[in-house]
Design an enzyme around this catalytic site. Structure first.
Site, short mmCIF file in Angstrom:
data_model
loop_
_atom_site.label_atom_id
_atom_site.label_comp_id
_atom_site.label_asym_id
_atom_site.label_seq_id
_atom_site.Cartn_x
_atom_site.Cartn_y
_atom_site.Cartn_z
N ASP A 191 35.63 26.44 26.61
CA ASP A 191 36.52 27.36 27.33
C ASP A 191 35.70 28.54 27.84
OD1 ASP A 191 38.81 28.37 28.44
OD2 ASP A 191 39.73 28.98 26.57
N ASP A 195 36.27 36.33 26.39
CA ASP A 195 37.69 36.44 26.76
C ASP A 195 38.36 37.61 26.04
OD1 ASP A 195 37.39 34.23 28.32
OD2 ASP A 195 38.90 33.02 27.30
N ARG A 244 35.46 32.72 36.92
CA ARG A 244 35.77 33.76 35.92
C ARG A 244 34.52 34.55 35.52
NH1 ARG A 244 40.17 30.90 31.79
NH2 ARG A 244 41.48 29.99 33.41
#
Length: 518
Positions: A191, A195, A244
């Site tokens: 992932d 984050d 991202r």
């Protein structure tokens, strides 16, 4: 009473000793050591980020020992510095119970705690397929570690597939000189590398490497998770990242002096009302490095001094809104902390020498020349100035060239004069007619300048917010930042140099505008 206190201390000592024996952790005597350097960016705000400074120092070589150190504290807020050496993996990372911790198997769990420094030492600290999870915690420093190949699917899994993840009411985290990497994207089981979710604020990621991942990191888990923000990204390398880098949903971020190399699909993705200031970054061999992507919920950007080297841009339409091919600002973002900006053209070289774990915690002072940690104040080349070069409370050496020049500027407040900034008198000053404006020093012939010193009048210190320094002959921006003080930039031959105040807390008062050749 003294006897009771002594008995309590003895019992605590015996309990800690038993824990050490059981887990194999080594606890040293209390020390004044802490992380190398001082927290920068938004992590320096909201009271600052000091981690475990002043607490006991513990050496750990397994994940279980890290958990044992957290659980062995007197309380969940007792400061502690955990020095990590060796490889942390699933085989040596187990849950440890205690009143000052909340840990789990197979993940480094910094949960419901505060005042902790986790720092790699010696031959290095590698978290192999084991993520670091910060949850419901504050005042955390993570420095000089490598985290790689953390999976959310397949085997083994850890931390939802995030190398470093933060969520649920997190405040003041500084992540510095780390290497975060994966071996693919979501289809390979990975992932994000970094984050931030569910009310995470005042975070800085500095001098770090993020590479070989489908997802660099996000701020906000969905278009409705807008409680995050105040995040700084500086002097990082984003390399071979699909998207991202980062993704911002709401909130405010500042990204400066980063090197973006081989961004494959999209880079800084500002959406859902996010506002991102993008200063002096170097974007290279990449696609759609700034804009709003994959949504109709627009975000915004404030751009200054960036270099776009072989960057391609998609056509606008639907849910694709790239900032390029000629990015211009769509909002204005003021930065509340001082910081040194390296010119964009030297960012790749500076980042290559400073970013990542096991690089000696080298930093930049805005001069394009990496600095080694100072022995007396590690990580900070100037002990008197936690953000070297901008501003510096001292005065540069040499002659103040303003004394031989002239001055002019934008509209001035009643009772003030342009000449007051070059009269060597701190009791006189120039003020703009409002909270923004510009003041210039000029000469009859070209003069070489590499530093200016903006000195605010007594009673008005701290009013100046963001600024630009301009070569008034050409309009080129020589430096940007916030706050008064010494500002350095590459030596430039000018006939006129302008200090432009673009934001202030109230009407500024510039007592002296000094200029120096070196």
């Amino acid at each position: 009473m003294r006897g009771s206190v002594a008995l309590v201390r003895l019992c605590v000592t015996m309990a800690l000793t038993a824990l050490v024996v059981a887990t194999g952790a080594f606890l040293s005597v209390p020390q004044a050591s802490a992380a190398v350097g001082t927290a920068t960016g938004y992590a320096s705000q909201n009271g600052g980020t000091t981690g475990g400074a002043g607490g006991q120092t513990v050496r750990a070589t397994t994940g279980t020992q890290i958990h044992a150190a957290l659980c062995g504290r007197a309380s969940s807020s007792t400061p502690i510095i955990i020095e990590v050496q060796g490889t942390i993996n699933h085989g040596n990372t187990s849950k440890v119970s205690g009143g000052s911790c909340n840990t789990a198997d197979g993940v480094i769990e910094l949960k419901q705690i505060s005042n902790v420094t986790l720092i790699g030492v010696g031959t290095g600290a590698l978290f192999d397929q084991v993520g670091i999870h910060v949850r419901e915690s504050s005042n955390i420093i993570i420095q000089n570690v490598t985290v790689r190949n953390v999976k959310k699917s397949g085997s083994p899994t850890s931390n939802g597939g995030d190398a470093i993840g933060m969520e649920n009411n997190v405040r003041n985290v500084w992540v510095d000189h780390v290497t975060l990497e994966a071996s693919g994207g979501e289809s390979e089981g990975y992932d994000g590398l970094f984050d931030l979710k569910n009310n995470t604020q005042y975070v800085t990621l500095s001098y770090s490497i993020l590479r070989n991942s489908g997802r660099g990191g996000l701020v906000g888990s969905s278009e409705s998770d807008l409680s995050n923000g105040y995040v700084t990204y500086h002097h990082n390398l984003y390399q071979n990242i699909d998207s991202r880098a980062p993704l911002m949903r709401g909130g405010i971020a500042h990204t400066y002096n980063n090197h973006f190399l081989n961004i494959n699909d999209s880079g800084i993705n500002s959406r859902a009302g996010a506002r991102v200031r993008v200063d002096n970054n170097y974007f290279e061999d990449s696609k759609d490095v700034l804009g709003t992507f994959y949504t109709s919920e627009a975000g915004y950007w404030h751009v200054n001094g960036n270099t776009f080297d072989n960057v391609t841009w998609s056509s606008r339409g639907g849910t694709t809104n790239p900032a390029g091919p000629n990015p211009t600002s769509t909002t204005s973002v003021s930065i509340p902390y001082s910081h040194s900006l390296d010119p964009a053209n030297c960012v790749p070289g500076v980042v290559a020498q400073t970013a990542g774990a096991n690089k000696g915690n080298r930093v930049s002072d805005g001069s394009c020349t990496p600095q080694n940690p100072d022995p007396g104040n590690p990580g900070n080349p100037d002990p008197g100035n936690p953000d070297p070069g901008n501003p510096d409370p001292g005065t540069p050496g040499g002659t103040n060239l303003s004394l031989t020049g002239d001055s002019d500027g934008s509209s001035k407040a009643s009772g003030t004069s342009y000449g007051n900034v070059r009269d060597a008198n701190m009791n006189t000053y120039w003020s703009p007619n409002g909270t923004t404006g510009s003041i210039s020093i000029k000469w009859s012939s070209a003069t070489t300048v590499s530093k200016i010193n903006i000195r605010e009048a007594s009673g008005a210190t701290g009013r100046i917010g963001s600024y630009r320094v301009l070569n008034a002959d050409t309009g080129a921006v020589l430096a940007t930042g916030s706050g008064a003080g010494v500002i350095s930039f590459p030596a430039t031959s000018v006939r006129k140099i302008t200090f432009e105040i673009t934001s202030a807390s109230s009407t500024p008062r510039v007592a002296e505008y000094e200029t120096y050749a070196s």
